[in-house]
Design a protein around this motif. Structure first.
Motif, mmCIF file in Angstrom:
data_model
loop_
_atom_site.group_PDB
_atom_site.id
_atom_site.type_symbol
_atom_site.label_atom_id
_atom_site.label_comp_id
_atom_site.label_asym_id
_atom_site.label_seq_id
_atom_site.Cartn_x
_atom_site.Cartn_y
_atom_site.Cartn_z
ATOM 1 N N GLY A 237 0.804 -1.212 0.000
ATOM 2 C CA GLY A 237 0.000 0.000 0.000
ATOM 3 C C GLY A 237 0.839 1.265 0.000
ATOM 4 O O GLY A 237 2.066 1.234 0.055
ATOM 5 N N ASP A 238 0.127 2.408 -0.063
ATOM 6 C CA ASP A 238 0.802 3.705 -0.174
ATOM 7 C C ASP A 238 1.378 4.199 1.144
ATOM 8 O O ASP A 238 2.263 5.066 1.149
ATOM 9 N N VAL A 239 0.873 3.714 2.263
ATOM 10 C CA VAL A 239 1.347 4.173 3.577
ATOM 11 C C VAL A 239 1.838 2.967 4.374
ATOM 12 O O VAL A 239 1.108 1.977 4.529
ATOM 13 N N LEU A 240 3.068 3.053 4.864
ATOM 14 C CA LEU A 240 3.686 1.964 5.615
ATOM 15 C C LEU A 240 3.957 2.408 7.037
ATOM 16 O O LEU A 240 4.173 3.592 7.308
ATOM 17 N N GLU A 241 3.968 1.443 7.958
ATOM 18 C CA GLU A 241 4.246 1.745 9.355
ATOM 19 C C GLU A 241 5.549 1.085 9.785
ATOM 20 O O GLU A 241 5.813 -0.079 9.452
ATOM 21 N N TYR A 242 6.350 1.837 10.549
ATOM 22 C CA TYR A 242 7.622 1.341 11.066
ATOM 23 C C TYR A 242 7.704 1.638 12.561
ATOM 24 O O TYR A 242 6.941 2.436 13.102
ATOM 25 N N GLU A 243 8.644 0.984 13.221
ATOM 26 C CA GLU A 243 8.755 1.137 14.674
ATOM 27 C C GLU A 243 9.203 2.541 15.071
ATOM 28 O O GLU A 243 8.862 3.029 16.144
ATOM 29 N N SER A 244 9.997 3.200 14.205
ATOM 30 C CA SER A 244 10.528 4.519 14.508
ATOM 31 C C SER A 244 11.001 5.163 13.220
ATOM 32 O O SER A 244 11.046 4.526 12.162
ATOM 33 N N ARG A 245 11.368 6.412 13.315
ATOM 34 C CA ARG A 245 11.914 7.087 12.145
ATOM 35 C C ARG A 245 13.218 6.427 11.702
ATOM 36 O O ARG A 245 13.473 6.255 10.506
ATOM 37 N N ALA A 246 14.056 6.058 12.671
ATOM 38 C CA ALA A 246 15.321 5.404 12.342
ATOM 39 C C ALA A 246 15.078 4.088 11.607
ATOM 40 O O ALA A 246 15.797 3.744 10.666
ATOM 41 N N ASP A 247 14.048 3.360 12.019
ATOM 42 C CA ASP A 247 13.708 2.101 11.363
ATOM 43 C C ASP A 247 13.271 2.360 9.918
ATOM 44 O O ASP A 247 13.665 1.647 8.988
ATOM 45 N N ALA A 248 12.477 3.415 9.704
ATOM 46 C CA ALA A 248 12.022 3.751 8.351
ATOM 47 C C ALA A 248 13.184 4.167 7.463
ATOM 48 O O ALA A 248 13.267 3.763 6.300
ATOM 49 N N VAL A 249 14.092 4.977 8.003
ATOM 50 C CA VAL A 249 15.258 5.406 7.220
ATOM 51 C C VAL A 249 16.106 4.205 6.824
ATOM 52 O O VAL A 249 16.572 4.087 5.686
ATOM 53 N N SER A 250 16.310 3.290 7.767
ATOM 54 C CA SER A 250 17.127 2.106 7.486
ATOM 55 C C SER A 250 16.543 1.280 6.351
ATOM 56 O O SER A 250 17.262 0.845 5.448
ATOM 57 N N LYS A 251 15.213 1.073 6.360
ATOM 58 C CA LYS A 251 14.588 0.160 5.411
ATOM 59 C C LYS A 251 14.201 0.812 4.087
ATOM 60 O O LYS A 251 14.145 0.137 3.061
ATOM 61 N N LEU A 252 13.946 2.118 4.100
ATOM 62 C CA LEU A 252 13.481 2.785 2.887
ATOM 63 C C LEU A 252 14.556 3.610 2.193
ATOM 64 O O LEU A 252 14.425 3.916 1.008
ATOM 65 N N VAL A 253 15.600 3.998 2.922
ATOM 66 C CA VAL A 253 16.645 4.840 2.345
ATOM 67 C C VAL A 253 17.966 4.093 2.244
ATOM 68 O O VAL A 253 18.521 3.908 1.170
ATOM 69 N N HIS A 254 18.462 3.602 3.395
ATOM 70 C CA HIS A 254 19.778 2.965 3.395
ATOM 71 C C HIS A 254 19.775 1.612 2.680
ATOM 72 O O HIS A 254 20.777 1.237 2.070
ATOM 73 N N ALA A 255 18.685 0.880 2.752
ATOM 74 C CA ALA A 255 18.668 -0.478 2.209
ATOM 75 C C ALA A 255 18.210 -0.537 0.755
ATOM 76 O O ALA A 255 18.158 -1.613 0.173
ATOM 77 N N VAL A 256 17.908 0.607 0.146
ATOM 78 C CA VAL A 256 17.372 0.625 -1.217
ATOM 79 C C VAL A 256 18.364 1.309 -2.140
ATOM 80 O O VAL A 256 18.860 2.398 -1.852
ATOM 81 N N GLU A 257 18.636 0.659 -3.250
ATOM 82 C CA GLU A 257 19.542 1.215 -4.260
ATOM 83 C C GLU A 257 18.748 2.161 -5.150
ATOM 84 O O GLU A 257 18.371 1.843 -6.269
ATOM 85 N N GLY A 258 18.478 3.342 -4.630
ATOM 86 C CA GLY A 258 17.714 4.319 -5.388
ATOM 87 C C GLY A 258 18.331 5.696 -5.243
ATOM 88 O O GLY A 258 18.741 6.079 -4.148
ATOM 89 N N PRO A 259 18.435 6.482 -6.308
ATOM 90 C CA PRO A 259 19.092 7.789 -6.232
ATOM 91 C C PRO A 259 18.242 8.816 -5.514
ATOM 92 O O PRO A 259 17.070 9.015 -5.838
ATOM 93 N N GLY A 260 18.815 9.463 -4.518
ATOM 94 C CA GLY A 260 18.168 10.616 -3.907
ATOM 95 C C GLY A 260 16.948 10.341 -3.073
ATOM 96 O O GLY A 260 16.111 11.234 -2.894
ATOM 97 N N LEU A 261 16.780 9.144 -2.523
ATOM 98 C CA LEU A 261 15.622 8.874 -1.674
ATOM 99 C C LEU A 261 15.789 9.571 -0.332
ATOM 100 O O LEU A 261 16.843 9.480 0.294
ATOM 101 N N ARG A 262 14.742 10.248 0.116
ATOM 102 C CA ARG A 262 14.782 10.991 1.373
ATOM 103 C C ARG A 262 13.419 10.909 2.064
ATOM 104 O O ARG A 262 12.390 10.759 1.401
ATOM 105 N N LEU A 263 13.418 11.030 3.389
ATOM 106 C CA LEU A 263 12.174 11.235 4.131
ATOM 107 C C LEU A 263 11.960 12.728 4.276
ATOM 108 O O LEU A 263 12.846 13.449 4.719
ATOM 109 N N GLN A 264 10.775 13.181 3.902
ATOM 110 C CA GLN A 264 10.438 14.601 3.954
ATOM 111 C C GLN A 264 9.282 14.800 4.915
ATOM 112 O O GLN A 264 8.273 14.099 4.840
ATOM 113 N N GLN A 265 9.426 15.769 5.809
ATOM 114 C CA GLN A 265 8.359 16.011 6.773
ATOM 115 C C GLN A 265 7.144 16.639 6.103
ATOM 116 O O GLN A 265 7.277 17.382 5.121
ATOM 117 N N PRO A 266 5.942 16.348 6.604
ATOM 118 C CA PRO A 266 4.745 16.999 6.066
ATOM 119 C C PRO A 266 4.739 18.483 6.439
ATOM 120 O O PRO A 266 5.376 18.906 7.403
#
Length: 258
Positions: free
Chosen positions: A49-78
């Motif tokens: 789905g479009d919205v995922l839940e993680y244990e913490s922000r650090a957990d989300a960064v690890s799984k969505l940014v550090h672990a993905v081979e994608g250029p320029g992926l970032r978490l942006q605050q609303p």
């Protein structure tokens, strides 16, 4: 260009957003730019789905940014007035450095941004570049064993087995980054002294977290043998190439988040 100039959005301000950066669960919405930049993210969106839940922000960064081979992926605050019930958006920002068509003669020098996988490999190389006696492990092992550094010899294995290979009775897919065998140094050069201890290590740069299944495998392996310890090594590369900082802790001393 500094990282502040490249960051897509303003720093997190709790008083404006009412959200806590490390609240649990931490909800992340996958934006189209991120899905287009990384096939793994598009696959994840289709499956979960479009919205995922993680244990913490650090957990989300690890799984969505550090672990993905994608250029320029970032978490942006609303934005403060954003009505969406999410803590962050996963977006892909345009690479601020010149593209291939804009680069000149390579002899004049080109600049590229490093990716998380490259930074992680640099951190691991601080240990795997040695065949014997990486200074941080010699110092740690000597203190751990109550011996002088000159009395031990540390052999480095840069491609150790997965957890199941290290001990068939321990389930799990954790693959240590590097292993160290500490032997008694008998005559100044010999590596044939008795084995005193073995360490297997997970090397992380900065505050990068590890997966929950990694922790479970690490803890089970450490509990199996008094002469084997599992280490979590965190490396700060900010002062490379002149120096680097690190911490070394046994998994028994590392507390899980939350």
């Amino acid at each position: 260009m500094s990282w502040e100039d490249q960051w897509p959005g303003e720093p997190y301000r709790i008083e404006e957003t009412g959200r806590i950066p490390d609240a649990s669960p931490f909800r992340v919405a996958l934006k189209r730019s991120a899905c287009e930049a990384a096939p793994e993210i598009e696959t994840l969106r289709e499956r979960a789905g479009d919205v995922l839940e993680y244990e913490s922000r650090a957990d989300a960064v690890s799984k969505l940014v550090h672990a993905v081979e994608g250029p320029g992926l970032r978490l942006q605050q609303p934005a403060p007035n954003d009505p969406a019930d999410v803590d962050a958006y996963l977006v892909s920002v345009r690479e601020p450095r010149p593209g291939p068509d804009d680069r000149g003669d390579p002899a004049a020098g080109w600049t590229f941004g490093t990716r998380a996988q490259q930074v992680g490999a640099l951190a691991e190389a601080l240990f795997s570049a040695y065949r014997f006696d990486p200074p941080p492990i010699v110092a740690y092992a000597a203190r751990d064993l109550g011996l002088a550094p000159v009395d031990i010899r540390v052999a480095v294995e840069d491609d150790p087995d997965r957890v199941g290979g290290l001990d068939p009775e321990v389930d799990g897919g954790w693959h240590p980054d590097v292993a160290f065998t500490v032997r008694e140094r008998t005559d100044g050069e010999s590596v044939d002294g008795s084995t005193l201890k073995r360490y297997v290590a997970e090397v992380k740069h900065g505050s990068t977290s590890f997966e929950r299944n990694q922790r479970a495998g690490m803890e089970r392996l450490a509990a199996r043998d008094a002469k084997l310890d599992v280490l979590v090594i965190r490396v700060d590369l900010a002062s490379i190439p002149q120096s680097y900082d690190l911490t070394i802790r046994s998994i028994d001393d590392v507390r899980p988040p939350g």
